[in-house]
Scaffold this motif. Structure first.
Motif, PDB file in Angstrom:
ATOM      1  N   LEU A 141      61.741 -24.091   8.876  1.00  0.00           N
ATOM      2  CA  LEU A 141      60.554 -25.006   8.289  1.00  0.00           C
ATOM      3  C   LEU A 141      61.075 -25.746   6.165  1.00  0.00           C
ATOM      4  CD1 LEU A 141      57.301 -23.594   9.618  1.00  0.00           C
ATOM      5  CD2 LEU A 141      58.849 -25.739   9.793  1.00  0.00           C
ATOM      6  N   ALA A 142      61.637 -24.609   6.264  1.00  0.00           N
ATOM      7  CA  ALA A 142      61.543 -25.393   4.301  1.00  0.00           C
ATOM      8  C   ALA A 142      63.206 -26.036   4.561  1.00  0.00           C
ATOM      9  CB  ALA A 142      61.939 -24.003   3.835  1.00  0.00           C
ATOM     10  N   GLN A 143      64.107 -25.273   5.367  1.00  0.00           N
ATOM     11  CA  GLN A 143      65.104 -26.640   5.505  1.00  0.00           C
ATOM     12  C   GLN A 143      65.143 -28.330   4.821  1.00  0.00           C
ATOM     13  OE1 GLN A 143      67.036 -24.965   8.567  1.00  0.00           O
ATOM     14  NE2 GLN A 143      67.983 -23.693   7.372  1.00  0.00           N
ATOM     15  N   PRO A 144      64.815 -28.705   5.808  1.00  0.00           N
ATOM     16  CA  PRO A 144      63.857 -30.037   6.664  1.00  0.00           C
ATOM     17  C   PRO A 144      63.624 -30.928   4.613  1.00  0.00           C
ATOM     18  CG  PRO A 144      63.605 -29.160   8.239  1.00  0.00           C
ATOM     19  CD  PRO A 144      63.586 -28.099   7.181  1.00  0.00           C
ATOM     20  N   ALA A 145      62.565 -29.655   4.057  1.00  0.00           N
ATOM     21  CA  ALA A 145      62.600 -30.619   3.033  1.00  0.00           C
ATOM     22  C   ALA A 145      63.165 -30.444   1.779  1.00  0.00           C
ATOM     23  CB  ALA A 145      61.182 -30.002   2.855  1.00  0.00           C
ATOM     24  N   PHE A 146      63.546 -29.748   2.020  1.00  0.00           N
ATOM     25  CA  PHE A 146      65.260 -29.274   0.732  1.00  0.00           C
ATOM     26  C   PHE A 146      66.059 -30.618   1.248  1.00  0.00           C
ATOM     27  CE2 PHE A 146      64.129 -24.452   0.794  1.00  0.00           C
ATOM     28  CZ  PHE A 146      62.774 -24.620  -0.138  1.00  0.00           C
TER      29      PHE A 146
END
Length: 290
Positions: A141-146
């Protein structure tokens, strides 16, 4: 947990987790870029990721002792009444998260600083930390935001200094990472564009460490192991490091060059004093000797 232990964990996670975590997606047509990519993936759902969420996860890793001062700064930031006080506290928080090798929360604070001061160095640093956070996290879930934030920050850096090789390298890496998640960039940015940026960097600076490392890893993921070997040996020739040595060993193994792979794995073990890592390396070497 001490800072030295955190550094070891970060390096182990980077080496053991990122290599095969996400295949490079998208087909690159130009002759000089062949061998760095493969096919497209469905777009991954994007979630809202905040600095509070990322910080909470990072505090679990660093432990309560190292988190105490960060908690104090966060409380003061919430109560800060003017922009100058907020900016000062954001700078302190960014530095503290850097000191404990946690790029995720550091990235958000550097981004806040860059938005306020609009300095090239801050945009570049924010992009770099978001790329590092993407590399280290297993949180889907965090990967796209990063990766989306990395691109946005690097674009601002490139806008201010179009010929800066660090900015071009970071943006190239982020473009390829973005496509590996199946994310569409409304402002452009494809694996082709990413690889070509990296190739342009090594054309201007053949010994660029980050560009060579990324091109080597992308080559591995597409099965171009001989190209990967060349990239990693270039890095090691200038500065021996655990990460390129590990990828070099993996490339040699895939090429069937057992002696060379064992030698590279042993170099990793000498440079990385960690019992869990040593045990895994011993298993790799034993497998090659059988």
């Amino acid at each position: 947990m001490y800072k030295k232990q955190i550094v070891v964990i970060v390096i182990v996670v980077a080496i053991m987790g990122y290599l095969y975590s996400l295949p490079v997606k998208g087909l690159i047509k130009p002759k000089e870029a062949q061998g760095h990519t493969n096919a497209a993936a469905p777009e991954r759902r994007r979630a809202v990721v905040t600095v509070e969420m990322v910080s909470s996860a990072a505090k679990i890793l660093i432990g309560p002792a190292l988190s105490a001062q960060i908690n104090d700064l966060e409380g003061r930031l919430k109560n800060a009444s003017d922009d100058a006080a907020q900016l000062d506290l954001q700078k302190q928080l960014a530095k503290h998260w850097d000191d404990v090798n946690q790029p995720g929360p550091a990235a958000f604070y550097y981004q806040d600083i860059a938005r306020k001061e609009n300095k090239f160095e801050d945009w570049l640093t924010a992009g770099s930390r978001f790329n590092d956070a993407f590399k280290l996290t297993q949180d889907t879930l965090a990967q796209p935001a990063f990766v989306v934030n990395a691109i946005a920050n690097y674009k601002n850096a490139v806008k201010q200094m179009p010929q800066n090789l660090d900015a071009k390298t970071g943006l190239g890496i982020a473009y390829v990472n973005q496509t590996s998640l199946g994310i569409t960039d409304p402002d452009g940015g494809s694996p082709m564009q990413g690889i070509m940026l990296l190739l342009d960097v090594v054309k201007q600076d053949p010994d660029n460490r980050n560009a060579n490392l990324s091109l080597g890893m992308f080559a591995m993921k597409s099965g171009q192991y001989q190209k990967a070997v060349t990239r990693f040996k270039n890095i090691i020739a200038h500065k021996p490091e655990v990460e390129p040595y590990f990828y070099l060993a993996e490339s040699y193994k895939q090429l069937g060059m057992k002696k060379e792979a064992i030698d590279a794995y042993q170099k990793c073990r000498e440079m990385m004093p960690d019992s869990a890592f040593d045990q895994r390396i011993d298993e790799y070497i034993k497998e090659l000797k059988n």
